[in-house]
Design a protein around this motif. Structure first.
Motif, PDB file in Angstrom:
ATOM      1  N   GLY A 230       0.730  -1.299  -0.021  1.00 52.86           N
ATOM      2  CA  GLY A 230      -0.026   0.038   0.143  1.00 52.86           C
ATOM      3  C   GLY A 230       0.661   1.162  -0.177  1.00 52.86           C
ATOM      4  O   GLY A 230       0.544   2.182  -0.030  1.00 52.86           O
ATOM      5  N   ARG A 231       1.952   1.231  -0.135  1.00 54.43           N
ATOM      6  CA  ARG A 231       2.790   2.453  -0.105  1.00 54.43           C
ATOM      7  C   ARG A 231       4.019   2.217  -1.449  1.00 54.43           C
ATOM      8  O   ARG A 231       4.252   1.399  -1.703  1.00 54.43           O
ATOM      9  CB  ARG A 231       3.991   2.455   1.200  1.00 54.43           C
ATOM     10  CG  ARG A 231       3.196   2.794   2.393  1.00 54.43           C
ATOM     11  CD  ARG A 231       4.068   2.800   3.523  1.00 54.43           C
ATOM     12  NE  ARG A 231       3.517   3.118   4.873  1.00 54.43           N
ATOM     13  CZ  ARG A 231       3.323   4.176   5.257  1.00 54.43           C
ATOM     14  NH1 ARG A 231       3.413   5.273   4.647  1.00 54.43           N
ATOM     15  NH2 ARG A 231       2.469   4.247   6.485  1.00 54.43           N
ATOM     16  N   VAL A 232       4.132   3.724  -1.923  1.00 55.85           N
ATOM     17  CA  VAL A 232       5.255   3.646  -2.650  1.00 55.85           C
ATOM     18  C   VAL A 232       6.724   3.477  -2.061  1.00 55.85           C
ATOM     19  O   VAL A 232       6.953   4.316  -1.094  1.00 55.85           O
ATOM     20  CB  VAL A 232       5.331   4.909  -3.540  1.00 55.85           C
ATOM     21  CG1 VAL A 232       6.230   5.099  -4.517  1.00 55.85           C
ATOM     22  CG2 VAL A 232       3.950   5.105  -4.320  1.00 55.85           C
ATOM     23  N   ILE A 233       7.568   2.652  -2.520  1.00 56.22           N
ATOM     24  CA  ILE A 233       8.791   2.611  -1.547  1.00 56.22           C
ATOM     25  C   ILE A 233       9.990   2.981  -2.674  1.00 56.22           C
ATOM     26  O   ILE A 233      11.205   3.231  -2.167  1.00 56.22           O
ATOM     27  CB  ILE A 233       9.027   1.069  -1.300  1.00 56.22           C
ATOM     28  CG1 ILE A 233       8.598   0.019  -2.036  1.00 56.22           C
ATOM     29  CG2 ILE A 233       8.077   0.860  -0.085  1.00 56.22           C
ATOM     30  CD1 ILE A 233       9.948  -0.420  -3.043  1.00 56.22           C
ATOM     31  N   GLU A 234       9.892   3.198  -3.920  1.00 53.74           N
ATOM     32  CA  GLU A 234      10.880   3.781  -4.812  1.00 53.74           C
ATOM     33  C   GLU A 234      10.292   4.379  -5.998  1.00 53.74           C
ATOM     34  O   GLU A 234       9.073   3.824  -6.434  1.00 53.74           O
ATOM     35  CB  GLU A 234      11.939   2.731  -5.099  1.00 53.74           C
ATOM     36  CG  GLU A 234      13.094   3.252  -5.955  1.00 53.74           C
ATOM     37  CD  GLU A 234      14.169   2.153  -6.236  1.00 53.74           C
ATOM     38  OE1 GLU A 234      15.521   2.627  -6.585  1.00 53.74           O
ATOM     39  OE2 GLU A 234      13.986   1.008  -5.564  1.00 53.74           O
ATOM     40  N   GLN A 235      10.698   5.317  -6.531  1.00 52.76           N
ATOM     41  CA  GLN A 235      10.002   6.077  -7.672  1.00 52.76           C
ATOM     42  C   GLN A 235      11.231   6.919  -8.196  1.00 52.76           C
ATOM     43  O   GLN A 235      12.111   7.493  -7.613  1.00 52.76           O
ATOM     44  CB  GLN A 235       8.812   6.883  -7.400  1.00 52.76           C
ATOM     45  CG  GLN A 235       9.251   7.977  -6.437  1.00 52.76           C
ATOM     46  CD  GLN A 235       7.842   8.890  -6.099  1.00 52.76           C
ATOM     47  OE1 GLN A 235       7.240   9.450  -7.054  1.00 52.76           O
ATOM     48  NE2 GLN A 235       7.390   9.146  -4.887  1.00 52.76           N
ATOM     49  N   GLY A 236      11.278   6.985  -9.573  1.00 51.30           N
ATOM     50  CA  GLY A 236      12.267   7.726 -10.379  1.00 51.30           C
ATOM     51  C   GLY A 236      11.953   7.555 -11.776  1.00 51.30           C
ATOM     52  O   GLY A 236      11.240   6.614 -12.281  1.00 51.30           O
ATOM     53  N   VAL A 319      13.779   6.922  -2.544  1.00 53.40           N
ATOM     54  CA  VAL A 319      13.659   5.555  -1.862  1.00 53.40           C
ATOM     55  C   VAL A 319      13.226   5.679  -0.554  1.00 53.40           C
ATOM     56  O   VAL A 319      14.037   6.592   0.090  1.00 53.40           O
ATOM     57  CB  VAL A 319      15.074   4.841  -2.141  1.00 53.40           C
ATOM     58  CG1 VAL A 319      15.042   3.389  -1.694  1.00 53.40           C
ATOM     59  CG2 VAL A 319      15.635   5.122  -3.658  1.00 53.40           C
ATOM     60  N   ALA A 320      12.535   4.767   0.050  1.00 52.37           N
ATOM     61  CA  ALA A 320      12.015   4.819   1.343  1.00 52.37           C
ATOM     62  C   ALA A 320      12.779   3.579   1.915  1.00 52.37           C
ATOM     63  O   ALA A 320      11.917   2.484   1.886  1.00 52.37           O
ATOM     64  CB  ALA A 320      10.458   4.671   1.329  1.00 52.37           C
ATOM     65  N   CYS A 321      13.954   3.694   2.353  1.00 54.91           N
ATOM     66  CA  CYS A 321      14.777   2.911   2.918  1.00 54.91           C
ATOM     67  C   CYS A 321      15.536   3.087   4.013  1.00 54.91           C
ATOM     68  O   CYS A 321      16.357   4.123   3.833  1.00 54.91           O
ATOM     69  CB  CYS A 321      15.257   1.835   2.006  1.00 54.91           C
ATOM     70  SG  CYS A 321      16.351   0.673   2.320  1.00 54.91           S
TER      71      CYS A 321
END
Length: 338
Positions: A230-236, A319-321
């Protein structure tokens, strides 16, 4: 101003045991003519996001927060009457299964004409001419004959071409394609994706492609979002993420592609499975499956278990990390020490 802006979008499903959070804090934009991919495993929230863009979330689901703005107008607060002028007209959707999308008791021509007349004041003769033109654009063989046929008389590939023709009927600005080639043979999949890409380029139509197939995303899209629980964890930029994935989940998806395995050996896979949205683990939702949860000294990163990661910038990607954030901080301290 972007053609489409999604800001802090949350979608919940109201159940007896409490609300289930299907989407959490989704943010992205789409420019006119841009092609965006949304990828992730089943259950990541990709299709929910697609339906939320058009405010088509069925009860007990509802948009709990955030905004979906199209040309500066907020779709999720529009009246149903105003929303009808956007749905199908300015924003079209291609669904996963063409047999479920097409009406089995109406001919192809009747369905296309009905769609046109629902949105425009137009004669039946003119509507039929437009329908025929769109069937020709999607390279459907013998389009005149197909207008009189029913969905069950067409092959899967033909039905999907009809669905694309219907999506293009009203010259939309955005097409949302939700797993558009799932039920098709591999050779037909390639034809359909090439056709969709060509049509979007010809008509300067924005495309949101929802799929689990990273190979398709790498060939078709310019930017991509990777979703998990349910979350965006990486985009680009797509090329940058494919060539140098930063999030461990994205790395796992790419390593799981058949071409990444040694011939004759078992395919790579991400251990475990997507968690239930009603029972998400604390901290980073991916941490129970992550191979990088431990530091070089063997100690578990406490933040991975305790805190939901925020976005950090890595190149042109977000990035969500916690691991990526920690590596960047270590790099910064080393540079300052020098």
């Amino acid at each position: 101003m972007a053609l489409l802006e999604v800001n802090h979008l949350d979608v919940h499903f109201a159940l007896r045991k409490g609300d289930v959070h299907a989407l959490r804090d989704i943010n992205f934009t789409l420019e006119r003519g841009e092609r965006l991919g949304i990828v992730g495993e089943s259950g990541a929230g990709k299709s929910v996001a697609a339906f939320a863009l058009l405010n088509l979330i069925a009860k007990p689901g509802f948009i709990a927060g955030g905004e979906v703005n199209f040309e500066g107008k907020t779709l999720n607060t529009m009246s149903e009457r105003r929303l009808r002028k956007v749905r199908g007209n300015r924003m079209s959707m291609i669904f996963q299964d063409p047999m479920m999308t097409l009406n089995p008791v109406l001919s192809i021509g009747e369905q296309m004409i009905e769609c046109l007349k629902a949105h425009r004041r137009i004669s039946t003769k003119r509507a039929r001419a437009i329908a025929l033109d769109k069937l020709q654009q999607v390279q459907l063989p013998s389009p005149e004959t197909r207008l009189a046929q029913y969905p069950h008389e067409l092959s899967g590939g033909m039905r999907q071409r009809v669905i694309i023709a219907i999506a293009l009927l009203l010259d939309p600005d955005i097409i949302i394609a939700d797993e558009p080639t799932t039920a098709l043979d591999v050779t037909i999949q390639a034809e359909i994706m090439a056709l969709l890409l060509n049509l979007c380029e010809q008509h300067n139509v924005g495309l949101i492609l929802i799929t689990h197939d990273l190979g398709v995303v790498s060939q078709v899209t310019q930017r991509m979002l990777v979703m998990y629980a349910g979350r965006v964890i990486e985009q680009g930029p797509t090329r940058e993420i494919i060539n140098d994935p930063q999030h461990p989940y994205t790395q796992g998806l790419i390593n799981a592609l058949p071409q990444m395995a040694t011939p004759g050996e078992q395919l790579n896979q991400i251990r475990g499975s997507m968690p239930s949205l009603s029972n998400l683990p604390g901290g980073c939702a991916f941490h129970p499956r992550c191979d990088f949860i431990k530091r070089a000294d063997g100690q578990t990163r406490p933040a991975c278990v305790e805190q939901v990661p925020g976005f950090v910038t890595s190149g042109n990607c977000q990035v969500a990390c916690h691991m990526v954030a920690e590596m960047q901080e270590d790099r910064r301290l080393k540079e300052e020490g020098q």
